[in-house]
Design a protein around this motif. Structure first.
Motif, PDB file in Angstrom:
ATOM      1  N   ARG A   1       0.680  -1.151   0.084  1.00 49.53           N
ATOM      2  CA  ARG A   1       0.021   0.033   0.041  1.00 49.53           C
ATOM      3  C   ARG A   1       1.019   1.138   0.016  1.00 49.53           C
ATOM      4  O   ARG A   1       0.310   2.274  -0.327  1.00 49.53           O
ATOM      5  CB  ARG A   1      -0.856  -0.100   1.252  1.00 49.53           C
ATOM      6  CG  ARG A   1      -1.996  -1.259   1.247  1.00 49.53           C
ATOM      7  CD  ARG A   1      -2.935  -1.035   0.151  1.00 49.53           C
ATOM      8  NE  ARG A   1      -3.703   0.081   0.082  1.00 49.53           N
ATOM      9  CZ  ARG A   1      -4.730   0.380   0.743  1.00 49.53           C
ATOM     10  NH1 ARG A   1      -5.184  -0.764   1.389  1.00 49.53           N
ATOM     11  NH2 ARG A   1      -5.508   1.591   0.484  1.00 49.53           N
ATOM     12  N   TYR A   2       1.870   1.271   0.416  1.00 50.18           N
ATOM     13  CA  TYR A   2       2.748   2.346   0.506  1.00 50.18           C
ATOM     14  C   TYR A   2       4.164   2.003  -0.564  1.00 50.18           C
ATOM     15  O   TYR A   2       5.063   1.324  -0.096  1.00 50.18           O
ATOM     16  CB  TYR A   2       3.425   2.614   2.039  1.00 50.18           C
ATOM     17  CG  TYR A   2       2.606   3.124   2.998  1.00 50.18           C
ATOM     18  CD1 TYR A   2       2.172   4.437   3.046  1.00 50.18           C
ATOM     19  CD2 TYR A   2       1.712   2.060   3.707  1.00 50.18           C
ATOM     20  CE1 TYR A   2       1.319   4.877   4.040  1.00 50.18           C
ATOM     21  CE2 TYR A   2       0.701   2.606   4.666  1.00 50.18           C
ATOM     22  CZ  TYR A   2       0.453   3.745   4.752  1.00 50.18           C
ATOM     23  OH  TYR A   2      -0.447   4.306   5.597  1.00 50.18           O
ATOM     24  N   GLU A   3       4.031   2.455  -1.748  1.00 51.28           N
ATOM     25  CA  GLU A   3       4.895   2.198  -2.816  1.00 51.28           C
ATOM     26  C   GLU A   3       6.604   2.686  -2.258  1.00 51.28           C
ATOM     27  O   GLU A   3       7.376   2.054  -2.783  1.00 51.28           O
ATOM     28  CB  GLU A   3       4.474   3.097  -4.130  1.00 51.28           C
ATOM     29  CG  GLU A   3       3.164   2.212  -4.465  1.00 51.28           C
ATOM     30  CD  GLU A   3       2.745   3.050  -5.811  1.00 51.28           C
ATOM     31  OE1 GLU A   3       3.476   4.025  -6.392  1.00 51.28           O
ATOM     32  OE2 GLU A   3       1.699   2.769  -6.533  1.00 51.28           O
ATOM     33  N   GLU A   4       6.531   3.856  -1.751  1.00 60.61           N
ATOM     34  CA  GLU A   4       8.032   4.448  -1.225  1.00 60.61           C
ATOM     35  C   GLU A   4       8.390   3.955   0.231  1.00 60.61           C
ATOM     36  O   GLU A   4       9.331   4.444   0.613  1.00 60.61           O
ATOM     37  CB  GLU A   4       7.642   5.888  -1.150  1.00 60.61           C
ATOM     38  CG  GLU A   4       7.303   6.486  -2.652  1.00 60.61           C
ATOM     39  CD  GLU A   4       7.041   8.159  -2.645  1.00 60.61           C
ATOM     40  OE1 GLU A   4       7.280   8.567  -1.669  1.00 60.61           O
ATOM     41  OE2 GLU A   4       6.820   8.592  -3.534  1.00 60.61           O
ATOM     42  N   TYR A   5       7.484   2.941   0.730  1.00 66.52           N
ATOM     43  CA  TYR A   5       7.980   2.443   1.921  1.00 66.52           C
ATOM     44  C   TYR A   5       9.625   1.918   1.864  1.00 66.52           C
ATOM     45  O   TYR A   5      10.471   1.934   2.733  1.00 66.52           O
ATOM     46  CB  TYR A   5       7.146   1.524   2.505  1.00 66.52           C
ATOM     47  CG  TYR A   5       7.474   0.760   3.880  1.00 66.52           C
ATOM     48  CD1 TYR A   5       7.318   1.638   4.864  1.00 66.52           C
ATOM     49  CD2 TYR A   5       7.849  -0.510   3.839  1.00 66.52           C
ATOM     50  CE1 TYR A   5       7.617   1.076   6.305  1.00 66.52           C
ATOM     51  CE2 TYR A   5       8.225  -0.986   5.106  1.00 66.52           C
ATOM     52  CZ  TYR A   5       8.242  -0.092   6.270  1.00 66.52           C
ATOM     53  OH  TYR A   5       8.326  -0.742   7.531  1.00 66.52           O
ATOM     54  N   ALA A   6       9.720   1.247   0.818  1.00 62.07           N
ATOM     55  CA  ALA A   6      11.301   0.473   0.655  1.00 62.07           C
ATOM     56  C   ALA A   6      12.292   1.308   0.634  1.00 62.07           C
ATOM     57  O   ALA A   6      13.211   1.121   0.997  1.00 62.07           O
ATOM     58  CB  ALA A   6      11.159  -0.499  -0.892  1.00 62.07           C
ATOM     59  N   SER A   7      11.995   2.691   0.087  1.00 60.47           N
ATOM     60  CA  SER A   7      12.889   3.705   0.008  1.00 60.47           C
ATOM     61  C   SER A   7      13.227   4.493   1.165  1.00 60.47           C
ATOM     62  O   SER A   7      14.225   4.885   1.468  1.00 60.47           O
ATOM     63  CB  SER A   7      13.062   4.292  -1.335  1.00 60.47           C
ATOM     64  OG  SER A   7      11.766   4.848  -1.400  1.00 60.47           O
ATOM     65  N   GLU A   8      11.783   5.141   1.591  1.00 55.98           N
ATOM     66  CA  GLU A   8      11.868   6.173   2.651  1.00 55.98           C
ATOM     67  C   GLU A   8      11.612   5.488   3.971  1.00 55.98           C
ATOM     68  O   GLU A   8      11.811   6.081   4.924  1.00 55.98           O
ATOM     69  CB  GLU A   8      10.753   7.114   2.474  1.00 55.98           C
ATOM     70  CG  GLU A   8      10.908   7.888   1.091  1.00 55.98           C
ATOM     71  CD  GLU A   8       9.991   8.969   0.650  1.00 55.98           C
ATOM     72  OE1 GLU A   8       9.204   9.305   1.490  1.00 55.98           O
ATOM     73  OE2 GLU A   8       9.928   9.483  -0.468  1.00 55.98           O
ATOM     74  N   GLY A   9      11.076   4.220   4.030  1.00 51.11           N
ATOM     75  CA  GLY A   9      10.952   3.626   5.278  1.00 51.11           C
ATOM     76  C   GLY A   9       9.733   4.390   6.310  1.00 51.11           C
ATOM     77  O   GLY A   9       8.668   4.393   5.581  1.00 51.11           O
TER      78      GLY A   9
ATOM     79  N   LEU B   1       9.185 -11.304  -0.629  1.00 52.24           N
ATOM     80  CA  LEU B   1      10.414 -11.537   0.083  1.00 52.24           C
ATOM     81  C   LEU B   1      11.046 -10.512   0.683  1.00 52.24           C
ATOM     82  O   LEU B   1      11.512 -10.577   1.971  1.00 52.24           O
ATOM     83  CB  LEU B   1      11.386 -11.829  -1.106  1.00 52.24           C
ATOM     84  CG  LEU B   1      12.887 -11.738  -0.862  1.00 52.24           C
ATOM     85  CD1 LEU B   1      13.316 -12.882  -0.186  1.00 52.24           C
ATOM     86  CD2 LEU B   1      13.935 -11.651  -2.142  1.00 52.24           C
ATOM     87  N   ALA B   2      10.487  -9.137   0.502  1.00 54.74           N
ATOM     88  CA  ALA B   2      10.759  -8.155   1.318  1.00 54.74           C
ATOM     89  C   ALA B   2       9.921  -8.027   2.691  1.00 54.74           C
ATOM     90  O   ALA B   2      10.591  -7.629   3.727  1.00 54.74           O
ATOM     91  CB  ALA B   2      10.212  -6.631   0.661  1.00 54.74           C
TER      92      ALA B   2
END
Length: 757
Positions: free
Chosen positions: A130-138, A296-297
């Motif tokens: 649901r949060y597309e930028e979660y992997a980069s911005e946390g 995997l993430a």
């Protein structure tokens, strides 16, 4: 508590270091197993009694699961290429079998030790999706739109807090949905309330993330309306996660629509180890996700072979049991719940609580009886305020008795807010582990049938006990202890006028302790005790369960009579000690006066050793000193002239044993049993709390005489002081009489004359 814990930790540490130091060259296999055995049974040896813990029934399928753990260690030593190939095959096979068994199409599986860990990983999956930028911005991206996780108020306690702790979310991200209050089950999530909460969160700029639904709530077994919840989640793009014991019924042929709706969920957590009796088998979370990168993430998949080997014990066990064996075990558990439910419906005072008899495998039942339906029709005004607490205590006692006497049944006592204290039977969680069979359910119902009359009669007589205790006020004080599963509690209140607070407490404790000891020695089936270990009331006598033929009036009269007897005996002993001291002092004065009179009467010449003997030879003088007898009951010092003239000691005959019972009992009639009641009315239920066999009471009438000494031995009498009087105790029924005996000694010159003859 802290000191003892630290001491135990220090002891264990020193023992561990000693083992390490002594075993520098290593210990043999037998010694290590012996040490492990001692550690397992250490608690039993300290308590000197067998353990009451339920032992898991390890069948052949259990041995297969245990073998899987050993094989996993062996397989981990294979070549890396061969290991990856083997672990991938094991993981894929197990996932395929589980999805087919539980009718979950196109699903993936995550195997985890902690049954909550699968939900944690699923939440991370949803956050990444649901949060597309979660992997980069946390976590910084979550501040723009706070995620919200919804759970039922009847869900697993602490689950939501665990999620927030593992995910690093504030508790404000957790929303608890109330259950139905007007329509439907009180343990089902209120869908209208949930819809309202979701709309309010969206208006507040929050993001509805995930909903946790129940297919069998903990201890109650109620299932939410999964179909309607799935539709609501689709409407707001939410993830639906389902957990619960009723998910096990998905493997059987006929499944209710309420449970079948679970296969539409986005994920669900299974615990096949508990359902199938497999020890140390991991829990499984089935989920649907097309993007493997997100899985995997989130940690749902792993490339490490050792992680995939978690599925090996379950892989072996599923093959050993087969489809038919798995279905048979689940069906056997559901049949046990239906068997118990049908048996409980025939019990008058048992109330069952099941949302849907066809879809739920959990049986909740409790003892329920109107307290105001007393056997004697007395008024109970102002008494029913604590009816719930009283029934809770009785159900708690009932559950403990069933657990102790039929441990293989697997029943447990649970505390539910709305249902109060209940007894839970969840065979899907216990039957395979304990090996519960239909015969065990028959034993459970039989034991329940034996305990029900005992509880009903005790409930009915509680009010009579209170009224009879008030009749003896202020000697007896009724103690309102609603948490006590028995007839009631009472305290004997002695007369303590003129005593300070410390002395009053000591006297109160002393009398009630002695009273409890005497009551335990009575020949009766009623249990007397000091009450709960951590109870608020102290120095009380708690009366346990009673049968319907108990004479409550006679019971209370006996308690009052024994208490009064103990109090009077204590006072008599105190008064007796003071009377004896005064009597000794008076006897010393009279003996000293008699010695002086004799000295004046005989003259100084007769007191000289040699001259006195000659004078007594030629002119004997009869001594005028008379003995003294001390009447302990009257407190008077009298002459023994009458005693020796009649050659009989004055005094009354010894007291005979008197019965403390107010009425004579018929042959075979137990103490406190109403006349006309059968002597065998309390047969097998008497094993719950039997009193010890009574010891016969003794009535002692001590009679002692202290003799007045001759003038030459006056120093012996003077050495007897009140401080040297030994302590003694006397049991009194009606009267205690003791005499101070006096020994009449002849003058020394007469003794010499007789020796010459």
């Amino acid at each position: 508590m802290v000191d003892s814990t630290l001491a135990q930790v220090g002891k264990n540490l020193s023992e561990a270091m000693k083992i390490l130091g002594d075993g520098q060259s290593g210990q043999d296999f037998a010694a290590i197993l012996h040490l492990l055995h001692n550690l397992i049974h250490e608690e039993e040896e300290v308590e000197d009694k067998p353990s009451q813990h339920r032992m898991q029934n390890v069948g052949e399928q259990g041995h297969m699961a245990l073998l899987g753990h050993s094989l996993a260690a062996f397989i981990s030593m294979l070549d890396i290429v061969q290991l990856r190939k083997l672990t991938t095959r094991i993981l894929s096979d197990t996932t395929l079998w589980l999805c087919r068994l539980f009718r979950y199409e196109n699903g993936s599986a995550y195997f985890h030790e902690d049954d909550r860990d699968g939900l944690v990983k699923v939440c991370r999956l949803v956050i990444n999706a649901r949060y597309e930028e979660y992997a980069s911005e946390g976590y910084a991206v979550l501040s723009y739109k706070q995620p919200v996780i919804y759970q039922s108020a009847s869900g697993r306690p602490g689950l939501g807090q665990h999620l927030c702790s593992q995910l690093g979310l504030p508790l404000s991200s957790l929303c608890t949905v109330q259950c139905n209050t007007i329509f439907g089950s009180q343990h089902q999530m209120d869908i209208a309330v949930l819809d309202k909460l979701i709309k309010e969160d969206i208006e507040a700029g929050k993001l509805p993330l995930l909903l946790i639904a129940n297919a069998g709530t903990p201890w109650a077994g109620h299932t939410d309306k999964l179909g309607r919840l799935k539709n609501l989640c689709d409407q707001y793009s939410m993830w639906l996660h389902v957990e619960g014991v009723n998910l096990a019924t998905l493997v059987v042929g006929q499944v209710t629509s309420a449970i079948m709706a679970a296969n539409r969920s986005d994920s669900m957590t299974l615990t096949p180890g508990q359902w199938l009796g497999l020890p140390a088998v991991t829990a499984v979370t089935l989920y649907r996700q097309e993007d493997p990168a997100l899985s995997l993430a989130a940690g749902l998949t792993s490339s490490q072979p050792m992680v995939k080997l978690r599925a090996l014990p379950l892989w072996l066990s599923l093959q050993y049991l087969g489809h038919n064996g798995i279905v048979q075990k689940i069906r056997h558990a559901t049949e046990l719940s239906q068997q118990l439910l049908q048996k409980l419906k025939t019990q008058v005072s048992i109330k069952t609580s099941m949302e849907d008899e066809l879809s739920s495998s959990v049986v909740l039942f409790k003892f329920s009886q109107e307290i105001n339906s007393t056997s004697h029709g007395g008024s109970v005004e102002g008494y029913c305020t604590g009816e719930k607490e009283v029934l809770d205590s009785f159900n708690r006692w009932l559950g403990e008795q069933l657990v102790q006497q039929v441990p293989i049944s697997g029943v447990e006592v649970v505390e539910l807010g709305d249902e109060a204290t209940c007894i839970c039977f969840s065979p899907l969680l216990t039957a395979a582990v304990l090996g519960t069979q239909q015969e065990d359910i028959e034993d459970l119902v039989e034991k329940l049938s034996e305990l029900m009359p005992l509880m009903s009669s005790t409930i009915s007589l509680r009010l009579d006990f209170r009224e009879e205790t008030h009749r003896h006020s202020p000697t007896l004080k009724y103690i309102e202890e609603l948490s006590w599963p028995g007839l009631g509690a009472v305290r004997y209140e002695p007369q303590t006028e003129g005593m300070d607070e410390s002395s009053r407490k000591q006297e109160l404790e002393k009398i009630n302790t002695e009273l409890l000891k005497k009551l335990k020695d009575l020949d009766t089936d009623i249990t007397f005790s000091t009450g709960p270990e951590f109870g608020k009331e102290k120095d009380c006598i708690f009366v346990g369960m009673v049968t319907e033929d108990v004479n409550v009036r006679e019971l209370v009269d006996m308690i009052a009579a024994l208490g009064s007897e103990i109090e009077d005996s204590g006072r008599l002993l105190e008064n007796m000690t003071e009377v004896v001291r005064k009597g000794i002092l008076e006897a010393e004065l009279q003996m000293q006066k008699a010695n002086e009179e004799k000295l004046i009467e005989e003259g100084m010449m007769r007191q000289l050793p040699l001259v006195g003997s000659v004078l007594n030879w030629f002119a004997p003088v009869q001594s005028s000193i008379k003995g003294r007898t001390f009447n302990l009951a009257a407190g008077s010092l009298d002459s023994t002239e009458v005693t020796y003239s009649t050659k009989a000691q004055t005094g009354r005959p010894s007291l005979q044993d008197t019965s403390t019972s107010s009425s004579k009992r018929l042959p075979g009639q137990r103490l406190f049993q109403r006349s006309g009641a059968g002597s065998d009315s309390f047969s097998e239920t008497s094993s719950i709390g039997q009193a010890e066999e009574t010891t016969s009471e003794e009535s002692i009438a001590p009679s002692r005489i202290i003799h007045q000494p001759a003038p030459e031995d006056s120093h012996i009498a003077s050495s007897v002081t009140p401080e040297k009087i030994p302590e003694f105790s006397v049991q009194v029924h009606t009267q205690v009489e003791a005499e101070v005996v006096s020994v009449k000694r002849q003058p020394e010159d007469q003794e010499m004359d007789q020796s010459d003859i």
